[in-house]
Design a protein around this motif. Structure first.
Motif, PDB file in Angstrom:
ATOM      1  N   UNK A   8       0.811  -1.217   0.000  1.00 37.73           N
ATOM      2  CA  UNK A   8       0.000   0.000   0.000  1.00 37.73           C
ATOM      3  C   UNK A   8       0.854   1.281   0.000  1.00 37.73           C
ATOM      4  N   UNK A   9       1.872   1.312   0.862  1.00 37.82           N
ATOM      5  CA  UNK A   9       2.647   2.556   0.958  1.00 37.82           C
ATOM      6  C   UNK A   9       3.449   2.819  -0.308  1.00 37.82           C
ATOM      7  N   UNK A  10       3.838   1.771  -1.013  1.00 35.51           N
ATOM      8  CA  UNK A  10       4.550   1.980  -2.285  1.00 35.51           C
ATOM      9  C   UNK A  10       3.606   2.584  -3.330  1.00 35.51           C
ATOM     10  N   UNK A  11       2.370   2.128  -3.342  1.00 42.14           N
ATOM     11  CA  UNK A  11       1.397   2.677  -4.301  1.00 42.14           C
ATOM     12  C   UNK A  11       1.133   4.150  -3.984  1.00 42.14           C
ATOM     13  N   UNK A  12       0.975   4.437  -2.696  1.00 43.87           N
ATOM     14  CA  UNK A  12       0.734   5.820  -2.271  1.00 43.87           C
ATOM     15  C   UNK A  12       1.904   6.713  -2.711  1.00 43.87           C
ATOM     16  N   UNK A  13       3.123   6.235  -2.496  1.00 46.31           N
ATOM     17  CA  UNK A  13       4.308   7.021  -2.869  1.00 46.31           C
ATOM     18  C   UNK A  13       4.323   7.272  -4.377  1.00 46.31           C
ATOM     19  N   UNK A  14       3.974   6.270  -5.152  1.00 44.05           N
ATOM     20  CA  UNK A  14       3.945   6.402  -6.614  1.00 44.05           C
ATOM     21  C   UNK A  14       2.895   7.437  -7.027  1.00 44.05           C
ATOM     22  N   UNK A  15       1.713   7.362  -6.402  1.00 44.36           N
ATOM     23  CA  UNK A  15       0.623   8.293  -6.740  1.00 44.36           C
ATOM     24  C   UNK A  15       1.045   9.735  -6.469  1.00 44.36           C
ATOM     25  N   UNK A  16       1.760   9.937  -5.359  1.00 42.41           N
ATOM     26  CA  UNK A  16       2.122  11.307  -4.960  1.00 42.41           C
ATOM     27  C   UNK A  16       3.061  11.957  -5.963  1.00 42.41           C
ATOM     28  N   UNK A  17       3.732  11.164  -6.766  1.00 41.25           N
ATOM     29  CA  UNK A  17       4.658  11.726  -7.758  1.00 41.25           C
ATOM     30  C   UNK A  17       3.968  12.089  -9.074  1.00 41.25           C
ATOM     31  N   UNK A  18       2.819  11.530  -9.327  1.00 43.25           N
ATOM     32  CA  UNK A  18       2.250  11.685 -10.670  1.00 43.25           C
ATOM     33  C   UNK A  18       0.889  12.376 -10.734  1.00 43.25           C
ATOM     34  N   UNK A  24      -6.056  15.757  -1.137  1.00 42.88           N
ATOM     35  CA  UNK A  24      -5.264  15.424   0.040  1.00 42.88           C
ATOM     36  C   UNK A  24      -5.641  14.008   0.481  1.00 42.88           C
ATOM     37  N   UNK A  25      -5.385  13.004  -0.394  1.00 48.53           N
ATOM     38  CA  UNK A  25      -5.898  11.661  -0.064  1.00 48.53           C
ATOM     39  C   UNK A  25      -5.228  11.058   1.161  1.00 48.53           C
ATOM     40  N   UNK A  26      -6.021  10.280   1.898  1.00 44.23           N
ATOM     41  CA  UNK A  26      -5.485   9.579   3.059  1.00 44.23           C
ATOM     42  C   UNK A  26      -4.670   8.380   2.551  1.00 44.23           C
ATOM     43  N   UNK A  27      -3.663   7.974   3.281  1.00 46.66           N
ATOM     44  CA  UNK A  27      -2.715   6.972   2.760  1.00 46.66           C
ATOM     45  C   UNK A  27      -3.257   5.553   2.806  1.00 46.66           C
ATOM     46  N   UNK A  28      -4.295   5.314   2.040  1.00 49.27           N
ATOM     47  CA  UNK A  28      -4.913   3.983   2.028  1.00 49.27           C
ATOM     48  C   UNK A  28      -5.401   3.714   0.603  1.00 49.27           C
ATOM     49  N   UNK A  29      -5.240   2.460   0.175  1.00 52.32           N
ATOM     50  CA  UNK A  29      -5.635   2.073  -1.188  1.00 52.32           C
ATOM     51  C   UNK A  29      -6.700   0.994  -1.070  1.00 52.32           C
ATOM     52  N   UNK A  30      -7.925   1.319  -1.460  1.00 48.22           N
ATOM     53  CA  UNK A  30      -9.002   0.335  -1.339  1.00 48.22           C
ATOM     54  C   UNK A  30      -9.052  -0.552  -2.577  1.00 48.22           C
ATOM     55  N   UNK A  31      -9.265  -1.829  -2.341  1.00 47.04           N
ATOM     56  CA  UNK A  31      -9.268  -2.763  -3.468  1.00 47.04           C
ATOM     57  C   UNK A  31     -10.576  -3.539  -3.583  1.00 47.04           C
TER      58      UNK A  31
END
Ligand code: PLP
Length: 407
Positions: A8-18, A24-31
């Motif tokens: 999850x945190x890797x996806x969040x980090x990737x999103x923040x770059x692009x 201001x999304x919360x650091x969670x990825x729902x699947x």
């Protein structure tokens, strides 16, 4: 490129770059989602009292809705408004049967529905009534969306910052004050635009006499009355449309959010007379009335009716209000229940309670909620929640307010 093994945190980090930095999304990825629950990429379960900001009214993965969407996707996704499609006409009939309206225009969001309504109202005055009435009377603290006309109608300056000059012709008066609206109307006024309950503004429910008074004033002054029911509509307040609480009807009404249960859609509903403001070519939307969105919306409307969900919302909404008031009396800094039905909230004193921290802690504890206005936490669960879900949610919220949960 999708990397299946990412956490999850890797996806969040990737999103923040692009992604552009406007959220201001919360650091969670729902699947995955099921009923009133959401599951994140790490397998954690959450009780969803956000419902995608008052959207997912049937909860997640409702079998009737998902089957209808899958069937429609297999048979026809899109044709444009150069042609008819049956899903659109069925959906339009369902909306008209269930409301004051005689005509409908489909689009893709709440802001677009407002945009369509404001354009229709101005064009109606100019081309049908042949009067130069172009002004809209709106209210302070209102929210109508993010297009240029919608932020111009919105009565909160922080949504407008950096975007001037705004669209001219918008006047703002205090909410809940019919006399202020009457005083603001002049012979250039086209329409009064209000939310029957202010949602983003802080879940403000006006006196029942307010909308009635607006109807009377608009009729007397020859001005149109438009309701923004983007957040209040489709059952969320315990009536199918919030205007039903007041016993009057508007000339135009914008809806979106819960209408298709999570598939993007917006619609403008209006009377036969005001619809004369549009003629072929006057307004359009490539995706508006798309078969997929319309099939989803007719299905949502049917499920709401068949499962008695509007009545259910009214009942469990009362329970939620009682529980929020009880919680409020136990926790310093809380100022009581807000809203109506499942458009609910807890008022808080922002000097005592840091809402962002509470939302973060609640999420850590497994509850999703949002904020509204300067001083409210907002609870907008799916309509399928029972009393037990509400009791669990209020308990988790109380724990978050009292400092449990890591941030
Ligand atoms: C009352 C109201 N109007 C309009 C909008 C804008 O809707 P959308 O974000 O779908 O454009 C919202 C969204 O929160 C809303 O609450």
């Amino acid at each position: 490129m999708i990397q299946i093994t990412e956490n999850q945190s890797e996806i969040v980090a990737r999103a923040r770059l692009i992604m552009t930095p406007n959220y201001r999304p919360q650091p969670v990825v729902f699947v995955h989602g099921e009923g009133p629950y959401l599951y994140d990429k790490d397998g954690k379960k959450y009780l969803d009292f956000s419902a995608g900001i008052a959207v997912s009214c049937l909860g997640h993965g409702h079998p009737v809705l998902t089957n209808a969407i899958a069937e429609q996707a297999k048979s026809l996704l899109h044709v444009s408004n150069l042609y008819f499609n049956q899903a659109q006409i069925d959906c339009a009939e369902a909306l008209l049967d269930a409301s004051f309206a005689k005509r409908v225009f489909f689009c893709n969001s709440g802001a677009e529905a407002n945009e369509a309504g404001m354009k229709m109202a101005r064009r109606y005055m100019r081309l049908v009534r042949k009067v130069d009435r172009f002004k809209f009377i709106c209210t302070i603290n209102s929210f109508h969306g993010r297009t240029w006309a919608a932020i111009s109608a919105t009565g909160q300056s922080h949504y407008q910052e950096g975007f001037g000059p705004l669209v001219p012709g918008f006047v703002h008066v205090p909410y809940g004050d019919a006399a202020a609206i009457e005083a603001a109307i002049d012979d250039e006024t086209c329409a009064v635009l209000v939310e029957p309950i202010q949602g983003e503004g802080g879940l403000i429910v006006p006196d029942v006499s307010y909308l009635k008074a607006l109807r009377e004033i608009c009729d007397r002054k020859g001005v149109l009355l438009m309701f923004d029911e983007v957040q209040t509509g489709v059952g969320r307040t315990g009536k199918l449309w919030a205007y039903e609480h007041s016993g009057i009807t508007p000339d135009l009404m914008s809806i979106a959010k819960g209408l298709a249960g999570g598939v993007p859609i917006g619609a403008l509903l209006c009377t036969e007379e005001v619809a004369k403001g549009f003629a072929p070519g006057a307004h359009a939307s490539t995706f508006g009335g798309n078969p997929l969105a319309c099939r989803a919306a007719s299905t949502v409307l049917r499920v709401i009716r068949q499962e008695g969900l509007v009545e259910h919302v009214a009942r469990v909404g009362l329970h939620l209000k009682e529980q929020i008031n009880a919680l409020s009396s136990r926790v310093p800094g809380c100022t009581g229940a807000r809203g109506l039905g499942l458009l609910a909230g807890l008022g808080v004193d922002p000097k005592i309670i840091d809402r962002t921290a509470v939302i973060d802690r609640a999420r850590e504890l497994g509850l999703l909620l949002t904020q509204a206005g300067p001083d409210a936490l907002r609870l907008t669960p799916p309509f399928i929640v029972g009393r037990h879900h509400i009791d669990v949610a209020v308990d988790l919220l109380e724990r978050a307010l009292k400092g449990e949960g890591q941030t």
